[in-house]
Design a protein around this motif. Structure first.
Motif, short mmCIF file in Angstrom:
data_model
loop_
_atom_site.label_atom_id
_atom_site.label_comp_id
_atom_site.label_asym_id
_atom_site.label_seq_id
_atom_site.Cartn_x
_atom_site.Cartn_y
_atom_site.Cartn_z
N ASP A 38 -7.00 -1.91 0.08
CA ASP A 38 -8.34 -1.33 0.05
C ASP A 38 -9.21 -1.94 -1.04
OD1 ASP A 38 -7.69 0.35 2.18
OD2 ASP A 38 -7.03 1.96 0.84
N GLU A 39 -8.60 -2.58 -2.00
CA GLU A 39 -9.35 -3.20 -3.09
C GLU A 39 -9.55 -4.71 -2.90
OE1 GLU A 39 -7.27 -2.25 -6.70
OE2 GLU A 39 -7.53 -0.10 -6.42
N CYS A 40 -8.64 -5.35 -2.18
CA CYS A 40 -8.69 -6.80 -2.00
C CYS A 40 -9.98 -7.21 -1.28
CB CYS A 40 -7.48 -7.26 -1.19
SG CYS A 40 -7.43 -9.04 -0.87
N ILE A 41 -10.66 -8.22 -1.83
CA ILE A 41 -11.91 -8.70 -1.23
C ILE A 41 -11.71 -10.01 -0.47
CG2 ILE A 41 -13.40 -7.50 -2.89
CD1 ILE A 41 -13.69 -10.26 -4.33
N ASP A 42 -10.48 -10.38 -0.23
CA ASP A 42 -10.13 -11.57 0.55
C ASP A 42 -10.68 -12.87 -0.04
OD1 ASP A 42 -8.99 -9.73 2.30
OD2 ASP A 42 -10.75 -9.67 3.59
N CYS A 43 -10.75 -12.96 -1.34
CA CYS A 43 -11.30 -14.17 -1.96
C CYS A 43 -10.30 -15.34 -1.93
CB CYS A 43 -11.76 -13.90 -3.38
SG CYS A 43 -10.41 -13.61 -4.55
N GLY A 44 -9.00 -15.03 -1.90
CA GLY A 44 -7.98 -16.06 -1.84
C GLY A 44 -7.61 -16.70 -3.15
N ALA A 45 -8.15 -16.23 -4.26
CA ALA A 45 -7.87 -16.84 -5.56
C ALA A 45 -6.39 -16.74 -5.94
CB ALA A 45 -8.73 -16.21 -6.64
N CYS A 46 -5.73 -15.71 -5.48
CA CYS A 46 -4.34 -15.48 -5.84
C CYS A 46 -3.37 -16.43 -5.14
CB CYS A 46 -3.94 -14.04 -5.51
SG CYS A 46 -4.17 -13.59 -3.75
N VAL A 71 4.55 -2.96 3.75
CA VAL A 71 5.17 -2.77 2.44
C VAL A 71 4.10 -2.70 1.35
CG1 VAL A 71 6.59 -3.91 0.67
CG2 VAL A 71 7.43 -3.73 3.01
N ASN A 72 3.14 -3.64 1.38
CA ASN A 72 2.07 -3.63 0.38
C ASN A 72 1.23 -2.37 0.50
OD1 ASN A 72 1.32 -6.55 -1.19
ND2 ASN A 72 2.83 -6.65 0.45
N ALA A 73 0.82 -2.00 1.70
CA ALA A 73 -0.02 -0.82 1.90
C ALA A 73 0.71 0.47 1.53
CB ALA A 73 -0.52 -0.76 3.33
N GLU A 74 1.96 0.60 1.97
CA GLU A 74 2.72 1.83 1.73
C GLU A 74 3.09 2.02 0.27
OE1 GLU A 74 5.97 1.49 4.49
OE2 GLU A 74 4.63 1.70 6.22
N PHE A 75 3.17 0.95 -0.50
CA PHE A 75 3.45 1.07 -1.92
C PHE A 75 2.41 1.96 -2.61
CE2 PHE A 75 2.70 -0.58 -6.28
CZ PHE A 75 3.93 -0.30 -6.84
N PHE A 76 1.18 1.92 -2.11
CA PHE A 76 0.08 2.67 -2.73
C PHE A 76 -0.06 4.09 -2.21
CE2 PHE A 76 -0.78 -1.81 -3.30
CZ PHE A 76 -1.01 -1.85 -4.66
N THR A 77 0.79 4.50 -1.28
CA THR A 77 0.74 5.86 -0.75
C THR A 77 0.92 6.88 -1.86
OG1 THR A 77 1.60 5.12 1.38
CG2 THR A 77 1.76 7.46 0.91
N SER A 78 1.82 6.61 -2.77
CA SER A 78 2.09 7.58 -3.85
C SER A 78 1.17 7.38 -5.05
CB SER A 78 3.55 7.50 -4.29
OG SER A 78 3.83 6.22 -4.80
N ILE A 79 0.74 6.14 -5.33
CA ILE A 79 -0.09 5.94 -6.53
C ILE A 79 -1.58 5.85 -6.21
CG2 ILE A 79 1.79 4.83 -7.78
CD1 ILE A 79 0.31 2.17 -7.43
N GLY A 80 -1.93 5.64 -4.93
CA GLY A 80 -3.33 5.58 -4.54
C GLY A 80 -4.02 4.32 -5.03
N SER A 81 -5.32 4.34 -4.97
CA SER A 81 -6.14 3.22 -5.42
C SER A 81 -6.64 3.54 -6.82
CB SER A 81 -7.31 3.00 -4.47
OG SER A 81 -8.13 1.97 -4.94
N LEU A 82 -6.30 2.69 -7.75
CA LEU A 82 -6.70 2.93 -9.13
C LEU A 82 -8.01 2.23 -9.47
CD1 LEU A 82 -3.19 2.55 -10.76
CD2 LEU A 82 -4.34 4.65 -10.08
N GLY A 83 -8.68 1.70 -8.47
CA GLY A 83 -9.98 1.09 -8.68
C GLY A 83 -9.93 -0.22 -9.45
N GLY A 84 -8.95 -1.04 -9.16
CA GLY A 84 -8.87 -2.33 -9.81
C GLY A 84 -8.47 -2.25 -11.27
#
Length: 112
Positions: A38-46, A71-84
């Motif tokens: 939900d935070e990724c802006i698809d810039c590809g820098a990584c 796996v990536n999406a479900e990892f955040f189910t418990s911690i949510g989005s911390l806003g970058g």
């Protein structure tokens, strides 16, 4: 669409990708790094920063890694989005169950 970190990252976690991410959407688990979709802006820098080629654009994931989108999406189910803010939050004290269940990865990329 988003970028996804896959199996080659397990037990490596070089973190060069974290330094390249302009919005801090890469978070640290115990054994692997995860991209908050939900935070990724698809810039590809990584992607080019990863020394083990573990980062893929979601549509370009090799067949053997397709499960890592969830796996990536479900990892955040418990911690949510911390806003970058992974640098402020620090590492999570857990991993996705699939990653946690993997045997240790050896230096050559094979699993023990």
């Amino acid at each position: 669409m988003t970028y996804v970190i896959a199996l080659p990252c397990v037990d490596v976690m070089d973190k060069a990708c974290v330094d390249e991410c302009p919005i801090d959407c890469i978070y640290e688990g115990d054994r692997m790094l995860y991209i908050q979709p939900d935070e990724c802006i698809d810039c590809g820098a990584c992607e080019p920063a990863c020394p083990v080629d573990a980062i893929f654009f979601e549509d370009d994931l090799p067949a053997e890694f397709t499960g890592y989108t969830a796996v990536n999406a479900e990892f955040f189910t418990s911690i949510g989005s911390l806003g970058g803010a992974p640098r402020k939050a620090g590492p999570a004290a857990a991993d996705h169950p699939l990653v946690a269940a993997l045997p240790p990865q050896l230096d050559n990329g094979a699993f023990a």
